[in-house]
Design a protein around this motif. Structure first.
Motif, mmCIF file in Angstrom:
data_model
loop_
_atom_site.group_PDB
_atom_site.id
_atom_site.type_symbol
_atom_site.label_atom_id
_atom_site.label_comp_id
_atom_site.label_asym_id
_atom_site.label_seq_id
_atom_site.Cartn_x
_atom_site.Cartn_y
_atom_site.Cartn_z
ATOM 1 N N GLU A 1 0.814 -1.221 0.000
ATOM 2 C CA GLU A 1 0.000 0.000 0.000
ATOM 3 C C GLU A 1 0.843 1.265 0.000
ATOM 4 O O GLU A 1 0.301 2.378 -0.075
ATOM 5 C CB GLU A 1 -0.935 -0.004 1.215
ATOM 6 N N LEU A 2 2.155 1.116 0.078
ATOM 7 C CA LEU A 2 3.050 2.281 0.122
ATOM 8 C C LEU A 2 3.743 2.538 -1.214
ATOM 9 O O LEU A 2 4.552 3.465 -1.327
ATOM 10 C CB LEU A 2 4.106 2.079 1.214
ATOM 11 N N ILE A 3 3.436 1.728 -2.208
ATOM 12 C CA ILE A 3 4.057 1.893 -3.529
ATOM 13 C C ILE A 3 3.629 3.234 -4.136
ATOM 14 O O ILE A 3 2.449 3.566 -4.174
ATOM 15 C CB ILE A 3 3.669 0.727 -4.458
ATOM 16 N N ALA A 4 4.619 4.002 -4.587
ATOM 17 C CA ALA A 4 4.373 5.310 -5.214
ATOM 18 C C ALA A 4 5.256 5.418 -6.450
ATOM 19 O O ALA A 4 6.324 6.030 -6.404
ATOM 20 C CB ALA A 4 4.662 6.438 -4.233
ATOM 21 N N PRO A 5 4.849 4.829 -7.560
ATOM 22 C CA PRO A 5 5.716 4.734 -8.743
ATOM 23 C C PRO A 5 6.110 6.095 -9.312
ATOM 24 O O PRO A 5 5.375 7.079 -9.187
ATOM 25 C CB PRO A 5 4.851 3.963 -9.742
ATOM 26 N N PHE A 6 7.277 6.117 -9.932
ATOM 27 C CA PHE A 6 7.754 7.269 -10.700
ATOM 28 C C PHE A 6 7.937 8.524 -9.843
ATOM 29 O O PHE A 6 7.750 9.643 -10.311
ATOM 30 C CB PHE A 6 6.808 7.577 -11.874
ATOM 31 N N THR A 7 8.303 8.332 -8.598
ATOM 32 C CA THR A 7 8.528 9.485 -7.710
ATOM 33 C C THR A 7 9.986 9.626 -7.292
ATOM 34 O O THR A 7 10.339 10.610 -6.632
ATOM 35 C CB THR A 7 7.669 9.370 -6.436
ATOM 36 N N ARG A 8 10.824 8.648 -7.682
ATOM 37 C CA ARG A 8 12.215 8.668 -7.206
ATOM 38 C C ARG A 8 13.164 8.455 -8.381
ATOM 39 O O ARG A 8 12.858 7.716 -9.317
ATOM 40 C CB ARG A 8 12.412 7.570 -6.149
ATOM 41 N N CYS A 9 14.310 9.099 -8.315
ATOM 42 C CA CYS A 9 15.306 8.973 -9.378
ATOM 43 C C CYS A 9 15.894 7.570 -9.378
ATOM 44 O O CYS A 9 16.357 7.078 -8.340
ATOM 45 C CB CYS A 9 16.413 10.004 -9.189
ATOM 46 N N LEU A 10 15.882 6.929 -10.537
ATOM 47 C CA LEU A 10 16.418 5.574 -10.641
ATOM 48 C C LEU A 10 17.938 5.571 -10.562
ATOM 49 O O LEU A 10 18.542 4.558 -10.211
ATOM 50 C CB LEU A 10 15.966 4.927 -11.948
ATOM 51 N N ARG A 11 18.549 6.684 -10.877
ATOM 52 C CA ARG A 11 20.008 6.759 -10.883
ATOM 53 C C ARG A 11 20.586 7.032 -9.494
ATOM 54 O O ARG A 11 21.527 6.373 -9.061
ATOM 55 C CB ARG A 11 20.474 7.867 -11.827
ATOM 56 N N CYS A 12 20.032 8.051 -8.814
ATOM 57 C CA CYS A 12 20.686 8.487 -7.571
ATOM 58 C C CYS A 12 19.794 8.465 -6.342
ATOM 59 O O CYS A 12 20.240 8.831 -5.254
ATOM 60 C CB CYS A 12 21.300 9.875 -7.761
ATOM 61 N N ASN A 13 18.505 8.102 -6.504
ATOM 62 C CA ASN A 13 17.620 7.852 -5.373
ATOM 63 C C ASN A 13 16.919 9.098 -4.837
ATOM 64 O O ASN A 13 16.086 9.003 -3.944
ATOM 65 C CB ASN A 13 18.380 7.168 -4.227
ATOM 66 N N ALA A 14 17.207 10.286 -5.352
ATOM 67 C CA ALA A 14 16.559 11.502 -4.863
ATOM 68 C C ALA A 14 15.089 11.524 -5.268
ATOM 69 O O ALA A 14 14.677 10.883 -6.238
ATOM 70 C CB ALA A 14 17.272 12.737 -5.402
ATOM 71 N N THR A 15 14.273 12.276 -4.517
ATOM 72 C CA THR A 15 12.861 12.432 -4.843
ATOM 73 C C THR A 15 12.704 13.401 -6.011
ATOM 74 O O THR A 15 13.260 14.509 -5.994
ATOM 75 C CB THR A 15 12.084 12.973 -3.628
ATOM 76 N N LEU A 16 11.953 12.979 -7.027
ATOM 77 C CA LEU A 16 11.794 13.786 -8.229
ATOM 78 C C LEU A 16 10.904 15.000 -7.967
ATOM 79 O O LEU A 16 10.012 14.967 -7.119
ATOM 80 C CB LEU A 16 11.196 12.951 -9.352
#
Length: 251
Positions: free
Chosen positions: A179-194
């Motif tokens: 229930e905590l999945i939030a797709p496409f909100t985090r950088c796949l390269r460096c992990n920062a929040t988009l």
């Protein structure tokens, strides 16, 4: 002191650490001195972060319990169905911050795709991984069971599968993340929040067709990678939905 026998039964999938493919597994140990239950369990090859409940002669105990006499021990994993006991559970769920070892790059990318905070340094050594885990209060994900047995590891998991998608489903189930999945909100390269970014601000960095056909963009505040719902987007959405479905236990 007189030698004594400890009979340990490892329930459900903990048998994987003992070389058994399925079902409960029993190991007997003869001891000549008082020994903590944690040390005995790990001497059998089972990392303590994988153990959620311990019964010693039908009584729940913690990892600091000392064995000194002939004893029967039952060891259960997280989310076991083998007992209805609810007290003295040793692990927690709902953890959303992880550190992964250098062999789990694909799992790292998958978890970031789902929106989870995953620290990853491909060339980090064991000490660096453990320092990051403690300093940033993360759960350790590793296929190195000896690393998972380190005394300072409080929360962690040993992925059973060597397939990244299967590993992802395992982690989602183990830590109750569905229930905590939030797709496409985090950088796949460096992990920062988009962060959302205006097209006009980045238009000089876009390919000609991208400028024409796409209007909504996100950008990583750290590495400046730009993301949009391109032709690859439906494929990623299907992967995410498959992970969700399988994590719920559906085919």
């Amino acid at each position: 002191m007189k030698p004594f026998k400890v009979r340990l039964r490892f329930h459900d999938d903990l048998s994987v650490f003992l070389g058994s493919k399925a079902g409960d597994a029993v190991i007997e140990r003869w001891l000549a001195e008082k020994t903590s239950i944690k040390d005995v369990i790990e001497s059998c090859g089972v990392p303590h972060p994988e153990v959620d409940l311990i019964l010693v002669d039908e009584q729940t105990v913690g990892f600091d319990h000392t064995l000194a006499n002939d004893t029967k021990v039952d060891v259960f994993p997280v989310e076991t169905h083998g007992t209805d006991r609810t007290d003295k559970h040793l692990q927690i769920v709902g953890i959303t911050r992880f550190v992964t070892d250098g062999h789990l790059g694909s799992l790292t990318r998958n978890l970031r795709l789902l929106g989870f905070d995953v620290a990853y340094r491909q060339n980090a050594d064991d000490r660096q991984l453990l320092d990051m885990m403690v300093r940033e209060n993360r759960a350790l994900l590793t296929r190195d069971r000896r690393l998972l047995m380190h005394a300072i590891v409080q929360h962690g998991y040993w992925p059973r599968s060597q397939n990244a998608d299967e590993q992802t489903i395992e982690v989602v189930r183990r830590f109750d993340l569905l229930e905590l999945i939030a797709p496409f909100t985090r950088c796949l390269r460096c992990n920062a929040t988009l962060e959302a970014v205006a097209k006009a601000e980045i238009i000089g960095k876009l390919e000609p067709l991208t400028k024409i056909h796409y209007h909504q963009f996100r950008r990583c505040p750290d590495c400046k990678q730009i993301y949009w719902s391109g032709s690859h987007f439906p494929k990623l959405q299907r992967r995410i939905e498959e992970i969700r479905s399988r994590a719920r236990g559906k085919a």
